[in-house]
Structure formats: C-alpha cells, structure tokens
Design a protein around this motif. Sequence first.
Motif, mmCIF file in Angstrom:
data_model
loop_
_atom_site.group_PDB
_atom_site.id
_atom_site.type_symbol
_atom_site.label_atom_id
_atom_site.label_comp_id
_atom_site.label_asym_id
_atom_site.label_seq_id
_atom_site.Cartn_x
_atom_site.Cartn_y
_atom_site.Cartn_z
ATOM 1 N N CYS A 170 -20.371 82.280 -42.385
ATOM 2 C CA CYS A 170 -21.648 82.272 -43.047
ATOM 3 C C CYS A 170 -21.752 80.855 -43.343
ATOM 4 O O CYS A 170 -22.999 80.215 -43.355
ATOM 5 C CB CYS A 170 -21.944 83.273 -43.918
ATOM 6 S SG CYS A 170 -21.970 84.855 -43.428
ATOM 7 N N LEU A 171 -20.632 80.319 -44.225
ATOM 8 C CA LEU A 171 -20.866 79.021 -44.694
ATOM 9 C C LEU A 171 -21.185 77.761 -43.571
ATOM 10 O O LEU A 171 -22.058 77.078 -43.704
ATOM 11 C CB LEU A 171 -19.575 78.542 -45.350
ATOM 12 C CG LEU A 171 -19.379 77.172 -46.029
ATOM 13 C CD1 LEU A 171 -20.637 77.161 -47.193
ATOM 14 C CD2 LEU A 171 -18.105 76.824 -46.795
ATOM 15 N N LEU A 172 -20.651 77.975 -42.523
ATOM 16 C CA LEU A 172 -20.824 77.078 -41.186
ATOM 17 C C LEU A 172 -22.008 77.195 -40.938
ATOM 18 O O LEU A 172 -22.704 76.280 -40.415
ATOM 19 C CB LEU A 172 -19.680 77.254 -40.487
ATOM 20 C CG LEU A 172 -18.204 76.558 -40.625
ATOM 21 C CD1 LEU A 172 -17.294 77.166 -39.517
ATOM 22 C CD2 LEU A 172 -18.249 75.253 -40.795
ATOM 23 N N ILE A 173 -22.462 78.270 -40.862
ATOM 24 C CA ILE A 173 -23.820 78.545 -40.003
ATOM 25 C C ILE A 173 -24.825 77.884 -41.166
ATOM 26 O O ILE A 173 -25.948 77.233 -40.794
ATOM 27 C CB ILE A 173 -24.259 80.131 -40.164
ATOM 28 C CG1 ILE A 173 -23.452 80.555 -38.790
ATOM 29 C CG2 ILE A 173 -25.795 80.273 -39.693
ATOM 30 C CD1 ILE A 173 -23.649 82.053 -38.454
ATOM 31 N N VAL A 174 -24.828 78.079 -42.502
ATOM 32 C CA VAL A 174 -25.800 77.428 -43.401
ATOM 33 C C VAL A 174 -25.464 75.796 -43.422
ATOM 34 O O VAL A 174 -26.484 75.286 -43.331
ATOM 35 C CB VAL A 174 -25.485 78.267 -44.553
ATOM 36 C CG1 VAL A 174 -26.253 77.183 -45.907
ATOM 37 C CG2 VAL A 174 -25.778 79.517 -44.805
ATOM 38 N N VAL B 288 -31.851 64.218 -39.423
ATOM 39 C CA VAL B 288 -32.019 63.785 -38.129
ATOM 40 C C VAL B 288 -30.848 63.171 -37.527
ATOM 41 O O VAL B 288 -30.666 63.369 -36.247
ATOM 42 C CB VAL B 288 -32.908 62.176 -38.368
ATOM 43 C CG1 VAL B 288 -33.204 61.303 -37.083
ATOM 44 C CG2 VAL B 288 -34.349 62.592 -38.736
ATOM 45 N N PHE B 289 -29.828 62.957 -38.004
ATOM 46 C CA PHE B 289 -28.562 62.272 -37.668
ATOM 47 C C PHE B 289 -27.563 63.388 -37.332
ATOM 48 O O PHE B 289 -26.737 63.038 -36.701
ATOM 49 C CB PHE B 289 -27.951 61.381 -38.595
ATOM 50 C CG PHE B 289 -28.814 60.177 -38.784
ATOM 51 C CD1 PHE B 289 -28.930 59.036 -38.014
ATOM 52 C CD2 PHE B 289 -29.585 60.054 -40.077
ATOM 53 C CE1 PHE B 289 -29.830 57.948 -37.984
ATOM 54 C CE2 PHE B 289 -30.367 58.696 -40.295
ATOM 55 C CZ PHE B 289 -30.569 57.901 -39.273
ATOM 56 N N GLY B 290 -27.736 64.594 -37.970
ATOM 57 C CA GLY B 290 -26.671 65.602 -38.088
ATOM 58 C C GLY B 290 -26.984 66.691 -37.060
ATOM 59 O O GLY B 290 -26.419 67.857 -37.011
ATOM 60 N N ALA B 291 -27.878 66.470 -35.981
ATOM 61 C CA ALA B 291 -28.238 67.656 -35.023
ATOM 62 C C ALA B 291 -27.367 68.156 -34.163
ATOM 63 O O ALA B 291 -26.954 69.169 -34.081
ATOM 64 C CB ALA B 291 -29.599 67.372 -34.342
ATOM 65 N N LEU B 292 -26.486 67.199 -33.729
ATOM 66 C CA LEU B 292 -25.499 67.742 -32.696
ATOM 67 C C LEU B 292 -24.421 68.151 -33.677
ATOM 68 O O LEU B 292 -23.839 69.349 -33.242
ATOM 69 C CB LEU B 292 -25.207 66.218 -31.939
ATOM 70 C CG LEU B 292 -23.981 66.640 -30.803
ATOM 71 C CD1 LEU B 292 -24.749 67.402 -29.906
ATOM 72 C CD2 LEU B 292 -23.505 65.285 -30.257
ATOM 73 N N LEU B 293 -23.768 67.724 -34.848
ATOM 74 C CA LEU B 293 -23.042 68.402 -35.638
ATOM 75 C C LEU B 293 -23.337 69.751 -36.108
ATOM 76 O O LEU B 293 -22.628 70.622 -36.362
ATOM 77 C CB LEU B 293 -22.640 67.530 -36.833
ATOM 78 C CG LEU B 293 -22.001 66.037 -36.522
ATOM 79 C CD1 LEU B 293 -21.970 65.262 -37.866
ATOM 80 C CD2 LEU B 293 -20.662 66.428 -36.098
ATOM 81 N N GLY B 294 -24.711 69.762 -36.334
ATOM 82 C CA GLY B 294 -25.474 71.184 -36.762
ATOM 83 C C GLY B 294 -25.098 72.197 -35.835
ATOM 84 O O GLY B 294 -24.759 73.253 -36.077
ATOM 85 N N ILE B 295 -25.380 71.717 -34.533
ATOM 86 C CA ILE B 295 -25.495 72.888 -33.615
ATOM 87 C C ILE B 295 -23.704 73.226 -33.339
ATOM 88 O O ILE B 295 -23.510 74.376 -33.011
ATOM 89 C CB ILE B 295 -25.759 72.068 -32.234
ATOM 90 C CG1 ILE B 295 -27.414 72.239 -32.314
ATOM 91 C CG2 ILE B 295 -25.342 73.052 -31.002
ATOM 92 C CD1 ILE B 295 -27.962 71.542 -31.004
ATOM 93 N N GLY B 296 -22.731 72.466 -33.524
ATOM 94 C CA GLY B 296 -21.571 72.569 -33.552
ATOM 95 C C GLY B 296 -20.918 73.610 -34.407
ATOM 96 O O GLY B 296 -20.384 74.489 -34.461
ATOM 97 N N ALA B 297 -21.737 73.274 -35.861
ATOM 98 C CA ALA B 297 -21.257 74.149 -36.937
ATOM 99 C C ALA B 297 -21.734 75.770 -36.687
ATOM 100 O O ALA B 297 -21.153 76.414 -37.085
ATOM 101 C CB ALA B 297 -21.718 73.420 -38.191
ATOM 102 N N ILE B 298 -23.132 75.555 -36.218
ATOM 103 C CA ILE B 298 -23.451 76.979 -35.899
ATOM 104 C C ILE B 298 -22.741 77.517 -35.103
ATOM 105 O O ILE B 298 -22.503 78.889 -35.374
ATOM 106 C CB ILE B 298 -25.203 76.820 -35.745
ATOM 107 C CG1 ILE B 298 -25.936 76.198 -36.982
ATOM 108 C CG2 ILE B 298 -25.596 78.091 -35.174
ATOM 109 C CD1 ILE B 298 -27.369 75.777 -36.592
ATOM 110 N N ALA B 299 -22.568 77.085 -33.946
ATOM 111 C CA ALA B 299 -21.692 77.747 -33.057
ATOM 112 C C ALA B 299 -20.259 78.272 -33.416
ATOM 113 O O ALA B 299 -19.780 79.175 -33.354
ATOM 114 C CB ALA B 299 -21.536 76.656 -31.663
ATOM 115 N N ALA B 300 -19.457 77.400 -34.166
ATOM 116 C CA ALA B 300 -18.277 77.554 -34.739
ATOM 117 C C ALA B 300 -18.346 78.595 -35.879
ATOM 118 O O ALA B 300 -17.737 79.647 -35.711
ATOM 119 C CB ALA B 300 -17.690 76.556 -35.567
#
Length: 188
Positions: free
Chosen positions: A129-133, A142-154
């Motif tokens: 849940c923490l990683l998804i949030v 703007v800069f973290g979109a790619l990292l965000g998708i990875g965190a949501i997937a993890a």
Amino acid sequence: MSSPTTPRFDSETLYEEHVAGDRQCGEPDTAIAVTESGVYVRPIAESGGPLEFALGHEEITGLQCHGMVNRSIAIETDDASYEIPTTMLDERRFRQAIVERSGLSNPCRRLVVDRLGVCPCTAGSSLGCLLIVAGIGLVLSVFGALLGIGAIAAGAALLLLAYMFRKVSTWRGANRWERTNGPDQPTV
C-alpha cells in the motif's frame, strides 16, 4: 497497573488487554483476559462494548485466524463461534495462551516464517500500500512518472504476493487449531 474498570478474574491471568470490539481503532471498549480457567471477554463498564462471553478452556474446540488487513481470531465451541478483532492485541501471545491451555493443535507442517511468528501478509500489505501511494505521488510529478509506475507495479505485486500467501496458508490449514483429544483427557 490495572484500572478500576478492569474485571477481576478468579484465577491467574495469562494474558489481558483492552480492545475496540467493533474493529475500529477508537477507544478500547472491551476487556479480554485469558486465565488458567478460561477466556473472558467483557465490556468495560462505561463504554458498553459489543462483545461479552466467558468460556472455559475445556469448552473451546477450535481457534482460527482470519483476514489479511482487518485481522480477527475466531474462538469456536460446539455451539457457537466468537470473533475477536486483533487490532489492539498481541495476537501471537493471545493465541498461544489459548492454544496451550485448551489442548488445541495445528497438524500443518510449520514453515520458517510460521515458527518465527512473522506474518508476511501484514508486512507485505503495508509495504504494498505504501509503494502504491508513493507511486501515485510520483506519477503526478513531471519527473517521477517512470519511477511512479515502477513503484505502483511493485506495490501491486507485493499486495498480490501477500494475498496469495494468505490463501495458501489458509488452504494448508496454518491458521487453524483444533482439539486433538477429548475435553476429559489431559493435555500435553
């Protein structure tokens, strides 16, 4: 140190705690005690909690842990089942006190995480849940979109793994204890 609203029991208390009986994290409204003679659940005087029962250890025929996030323990007798939320309990000590005194056992082959008393479901759910949030927060930048998708997937993967571990544990019977001998026979 106990308050004057804490019920007094007739034998040695093995485990005692106050919980919120309606699964909310509000004020404790129920006193729970495991003594040498049984399990006692009573509302605290001024709050009038939703749970109230007293069971001798010889009456208990089974015990089962439920849930992944909103955890509870169901205590079973021949006639009824009583569900206690474990939000404010030390679940391991509470369960162990009942299992030892009631002659319950779990025939399931124990895994390393079972022996250590670790529940990967709770840790995996919380971290997932923490990683998804955090991932949603990163996606919005703007800069973290790619990292965000990875965190949501993890995070989603951790939630799925925790859910699957819980289902496999339930299927194996790792969360259920039953009486192996009659109530008149001594427990070992």
